[in-house]
Write a protein that holds these residues in place. Sequence first.
Motif, mmCIF file in Angstrom:
data_model
loop_
_atom_site.group_PDB
_atom_site.id
_atom_site.type_symbol
_atom_site.label_atom_id
_atom_site.label_comp_id
_atom_site.label_asym_id
_atom_site.label_seq_id
_atom_site.Cartn_x
_atom_site.Cartn_y
_atom_site.Cartn_z
ATOM 1 N N TRP A 110 0.795 -1.224 0.000
ATOM 2 C CA TRP A 110 0.000 0.000 0.000
ATOM 3 C C TRP A 110 0.829 1.276 0.000
ATOM 4 C CZ3 TRP A 110 0.506 3.677 3.758
ATOM 5 C CH2 TRP A 110 1.246 3.308 4.898
ATOM 6 N N HIS A 183 -4.133 -8.238 -2.882
ATOM 7 C CA HIS A 183 -3.233 -8.016 -1.742
ATOM 8 C C HIS A 183 -3.343 -6.568 -1.265
ATOM 9 C CE1 HIS A 183 0.425 -8.637 0.705
ATOM 10 N NE2 HIS A 183 0.734 -7.393 0.337
ATOM 11 N N LYS A 186 -6.694 -5.892 0.508
ATOM 12 C CA LYS A 186 -6.699 -6.477 1.848
ATOM 13 C C LYS A 186 -5.948 -5.573 2.825
ATOM 14 C CE LYS A 186 -7.019 -11.366 0.496
ATOM 15 N NZ LYS A 186 -6.278 -12.663 0.437
ATOM 16 N N GLN A 187 -4.834 -5.035 2.364
ATOM 17 C CA GLN A 187 -4.056 -4.139 3.216
ATOM 18 C C GLN A 187 -4.851 -2.884 3.566
ATOM 19 O OE1 GLN A 187 -0.341 -3.451 1.108
ATOM 20 N NE2 GLN A 187 0.684 -4.943 2.415
ATOM 21 N N LEU A 189 -8.108 -2.601 3.732
ATOM 22 C CA LEU A 189 -9.140 -2.976 4.699
ATOM 23 C C LEU A 189 -8.532 -3.128 6.088
ATOM 24 C CD1 LEU A 189 -11.207 -5.569 2.624
ATOM 25 C CD2 LEU A 189 -11.877 -3.241 3.245
ATOM 26 N N GLU A 190 -7.325 -3.679 6.165
ATOM 27 C CA GLU A 190 -6.645 -3.813 7.450
ATOM 28 C C GLU A 190 -6.293 -2.442 8.024
ATOM 29 O OE1 GLU A 190 -3.349 -6.239 6.409
ATOM 30 O OE2 GLU A 190 -4.497 -8.125 6.392
ATOM 31 N N LYS A 191 -5.896 -1.511 7.134
ATOM 32 C CA LYS A 191 -5.602 -0.145 7.585
ATOM 33 C C LYS A 191 -6.865 0.522 8.121
ATOM 34 C CE LYS A 191 -2.148 1.769 7.048
ATOM 35 N NZ LYS A 191 -0.960 1.891 7.949
ATOM 36 N N SER A 192 -8.016 0.188 7.530
ATOM 37 C CA SER A 192 -9.287 0.747 8.002
ATOM 38 C C SER A 192 -9.588 0.266 9.421
ATOM 39 C CB SER A 192 -10.426 0.338 7.060
ATOM 40 O OG SER A 192 -10.241 0.885 5.780
ATOM 41 N N ILE A 193 -9.354 -1.026 9.661
ATOM 42 C CA ILE A 193 -9.568 -1.583 11.006
ATOM 43 C C ILE A 193 -8.618 -0.929 12.000
ATOM 44 C CG2 ILE A 193 -9.389 -3.678 12.404
ATOM 45 C CD1 ILE A 193 -10.202 -5.254 9.903
ATOM 46 N N GLU A 194 -7.379 -0.734 11.572
ATOM 47 C CA GLU A 194 -6.378 -0.093 12.423
ATOM 48 C C GLU A 194 -6.800 1.337 12.762
ATOM 49 O OE1 GLU A 194 -1.797 1.460 11.864
ATOM 50 O OE2 GLU A 194 -2.369 -0.433 10.925
#
Length: 266
Positions: A110, A183, A186-187, A189-194
């Motif tokens: 990202w 990939h 997904k990163q 979306l993970e940054k959004s959760i973070e």
Amino acid sequence: METNTTENNHSQLWLENLIAEKIKKNPQFSLRAFARMVDVSPAVLSRILSGKRKLTFNLATRIADALVLGPVERDTLYSFFLSSSSEEKTEEEKVQKELSIDCFNAMKEWYHYGITQLLYIESFKEDSKWISKMLSITELEAKMAIERLLRLEILDRDENGKLYRTATHLSTTTDIASAGIRHFQKQILEKSIESLEKDDVLERDITSITIAINEDRLAEAKLEIKKFRMKMSEFLSTGEKTRVYNLGVHLIPLSKSVNGDMNELN
């Protein structure tokens, strides 16, 4: 050479008329704003308009996507750049698609995209330490990313050695399937959760709505989402840039479709 020159003049005139029409509809529209819309540096766009640089097929595609041109307008635009031979045209289109997948796979982390946006911040420093602190990545990741972006011609240097974004830009809006794209998403979306966990609510906006939809309108919905993204991008980019954000709009199925095999639902 004469044919190429004629095609270049026609494409230049077409682009000039396009920008003139845009300015007529919106007095606040500018060359810099148009450059942002098609994700190319104002310097490159200026050279294209002055005839010092040829308008490429890749950039023509991005212009068509950014302005949501219809089939007839797209055919007119693309005709400036593609060979009259159908065999050559097919080969050129294939190269463009393959390059898109290769670039996305090479830039699947990202922070590559974060770096290209940091360039728009006035206080940007081409310094691995500064970039690493801004994006919370390692200095090595920052250094290697810059080198990779230059190698892929996503970035280039002007006559003074300053980095700028080139006309090379690859988008997932054409629904190209790629492991690199998955990939990256997904990163994000993970940054959004973070962000949901650590960022103040005033610094973020993560919302959703659950709706029963008419699947026949999905294609139209994606087009409207694209228009919204471009409009919001132009709105948020106005004025001095101080931070890099990611805007994600999610539209995903949460149930089986009643248009599918009803036996699965019984």
